[in-house]
Motif scaffolding. Sequence first.
Motif, PDB file in Angstrom:
ATOM      1  N   LEU A  11       0.836  -1.194   0.000  1.00  0.00           N
ATOM      2  CA  LEU A  11       0.000   0.000   0.000  1.00  0.00           C
ATOM      3  C   LEU A  11       0.873   1.247   0.000  1.00  0.00           C
ATOM      4  CD1 LEU A  11      -2.516  -1.048   2.812  1.00  0.00           C
ATOM      5  CD2 LEU A  11      -2.562  -1.656   0.379  1.00  0.00           C
ATOM      6  N   ARG A  52     -11.247   7.208   5.492  1.00  0.00           N
ATOM      7  CA  ARG A  52     -10.133   8.158   5.569  1.00  0.00           C
ATOM      8  C   ARG A  52     -10.442   9.429   4.782  1.00  0.00           C
ATOM      9  NH1 ARG A  52      -5.663   9.824   3.253  1.00  0.00           N
ATOM     10  NH2 ARG A  52      -6.073   8.691   1.325  1.00  0.00           N
ATOM     11  N   ALA A  53     -11.172   9.284   3.676  1.00  0.00           N
ATOM     12  CA  ALA A  53     -11.504  10.435   2.844  1.00  0.00           C
ATOM     13  C   ALA A  53     -12.750  11.162   3.332  1.00  0.00           C
ATOM     14  CB  ALA A  53     -11.707   9.982   1.396  1.00  0.00           C
ATOM     15  N   LEU A 107      -9.743  -2.545   2.151  1.00  0.00           N
ATOM     16  CA  LEU A 107      -9.107  -1.348   1.604  1.00  0.00           C
ATOM     17  C   LEU A 107     -10.143  -0.327   1.123  1.00  0.00           C
ATOM     18  CD1 LEU A 107      -6.157  -3.012  -0.320  1.00  0.00           C
ATOM     19  CD2 LEU A 107      -6.081  -1.793   1.861  1.00  0.00           C
ATOM     20  N   VAL A 108     -11.214  -0.788   0.465  1.00  0.00           N
ATOM     21  CA  VAL A 108     -12.253   0.124  -0.016  1.00  0.00           C
ATOM     22  C   VAL A 108     -12.916   0.844   1.151  1.00  0.00           C
ATOM     23  CG1 VAL A 108     -14.528   0.217  -1.097  1.00  0.00           C
ATOM     24  CG2 VAL A 108     -12.703  -1.096  -2.175  1.00  0.00           C
ATOM     25  N   HIS A 118     -11.707   1.265   4.229  1.00  0.00           N
ATOM     26  CA  HIS A 118     -10.742   2.135   4.904  1.00  0.00           C
ATOM     27  C   HIS A 118     -10.585   3.443   4.149  1.00  0.00           C
ATOM     28  CE1 HIS A 118      -6.623   3.787   5.078  1.00  0.00           C
ATOM     29  NE2 HIS A 118      -6.763   3.620   6.377  1.00  0.00           N
ATOM     30  N   GLU A 119     -10.441   3.362   2.819  1.00  0.00           N
ATOM     31  CA  GLU A 119     -10.217   4.562   2.028  1.00  0.00           C
ATOM     32  C   GLU A 119     -11.421   5.502   2.100  1.00  0.00           C
ATOM     33  OE1 GLU A 119      -8.303   7.368  -0.091  1.00  0.00           O
ATOM     34  OE2 GLU A 119      -7.526   5.580   0.930  1.00  0.00           O
ATOM     35  N   SER A 128     -12.987  -1.310   9.723  1.00  0.00           N
ATOM     36  CA  SER A 128     -13.383  -1.967   8.471  1.00  0.00           C
ATOM     37  C   SER A 128     -13.365  -3.482   8.644  1.00  0.00           C
ATOM     38  CB  SER A 128     -12.442  -1.547   7.340  1.00  0.00           C
ATOM     39  OG  SER A 128     -12.498  -0.151   7.137  1.00  0.00           O
ATOM     40  N   VAL A 161      -2.173   5.220   5.993  1.00  0.00           N
ATOM     41  CA  VAL A 161      -3.110   4.185   6.434  1.00  0.00           C
ATOM     42  C   VAL A 161      -3.376   4.408   7.915  1.00  0.00           C
ATOM     43  CG1 VAL A 161      -3.484   1.709   6.770  1.00  0.00           C
ATOM     44  CG2 VAL A 161      -2.280   2.523   4.725  1.00  0.00           C
ATOM     45  N   GLY A 197       0.612   5.541   0.561  1.00  0.00           N
ATOM     46  CA  GLY A 197      -0.258   6.576   1.106  1.00  0.00           C
ATOM     47  C   GLY A 197      -0.557   6.295   2.562  1.00  0.00           C
TER      48      GLY A 197
END
Length: 396
Positions: free
Chosen positions: A117, A232-233, A225-226, A228-229, A129, A121, A119
């Motif tokens: 990964l 985070r956003a 991952l989806v 989490h992102e 998640s 985390v 960026g």
Amino acid sequence: GVEDQAKHLRPVRVVLDELDRAGAALDPDAPIASLGLDSLGAVEVVNRFNSQRGLRAPLTLLFEHRTLREAAAAALHHPLPAQRRETIPATPAQATFAAQRALHPELPTTLALVSELRGPVDPGLLGESLAEAVARHEALRAALRSEGSRVELVPGAARPPALEVADRAGSLVEDLLAVRFDVEGGPLVRVVLRPAGADRFELGVAADHAVLDGLSLAALARELLVRHEARRAGRAVPPGLAPAPLAVVTARAREAAEAVGGDSVAEWRRVLSDLPVIHLPGERAGDEPEGRFVVAARSLEPGETAAFDSVARASGVTRFELLLGVVASTLGHEARAPEVALRVPLAHRPPRVRGALRTFGSFADATIVRLATGSADLAGIAREAALAVRAARSRG
């Protein structure tokens, strides 16, 4: 009055949402005293939370802990008394893994996947998640129990996993493959986040093959991952389409395995009945395998992967089908055998069952194919392997 009751219930709902990880805009590490709950509201939160989660946490839960995170963790130590659970008969593949674990505990049955990964985390968001994925997918909570010859899944009987954050050096994939999972008690999966440099991380996901097949393991990593992102956003976490019930997909996988023939002892005897015993170089007739089994693995370099893909495309087969051709060709050449039998895994996910492709589990059974190896044409052997595998899939 009605207005007073609404003011009383509003913080109750917000706190319940946070305890239930539904994404309420609330800091789980903020002091409980700052959340606007009165004493009756605090008791009501615990009553409703116990009812929703099947717990029996004390009514004083929110008075005994400083933050919601601490209270939620403490609540999990107060489950209701165990009751008899409904069980799901295991697939033939899961029964095979159970027998293998009993007869040959030294054989590895762990699947592992490591993603690189880039960026930032956030371990806390990734942990949330994971908790959501466990709640969403029955297979991550279903223990695998054996009683005599009966092997069954017990939904909700396994301990849930928690995200691990590691900092030690070495190969993460080797660490994961060395894990022996307790499939009867859990946790059933292991998720590890390890820093690998400035804004670089490795995310490792591992499970016993009796719990998840390769498709499910990769789908779990993607889902983590989806989600989490999105968190985070600051975006809403995508709910995703609901998976099909585990019992339904497992039953269809059993039916498909029976249609294909599986790889039972009877099926192996039938297939091998007219094939000669082959011996590889260094073996003597009559030798039996002894000692530990050896598993060797090597990753292809980018140039090798590109060359392999080029041959597969030119032959009109997939990577997997070309690899079967390579194995058959190598065995035939080394053993000087004109024909060999190979055990081939098949993923049984019924396309007509809504949500089956999103259901996690171990639905990969196996079939047996016989391949002629007299030809020096690797592409021809690979195409023969492709036809055999596709025919087996169509029967399932």
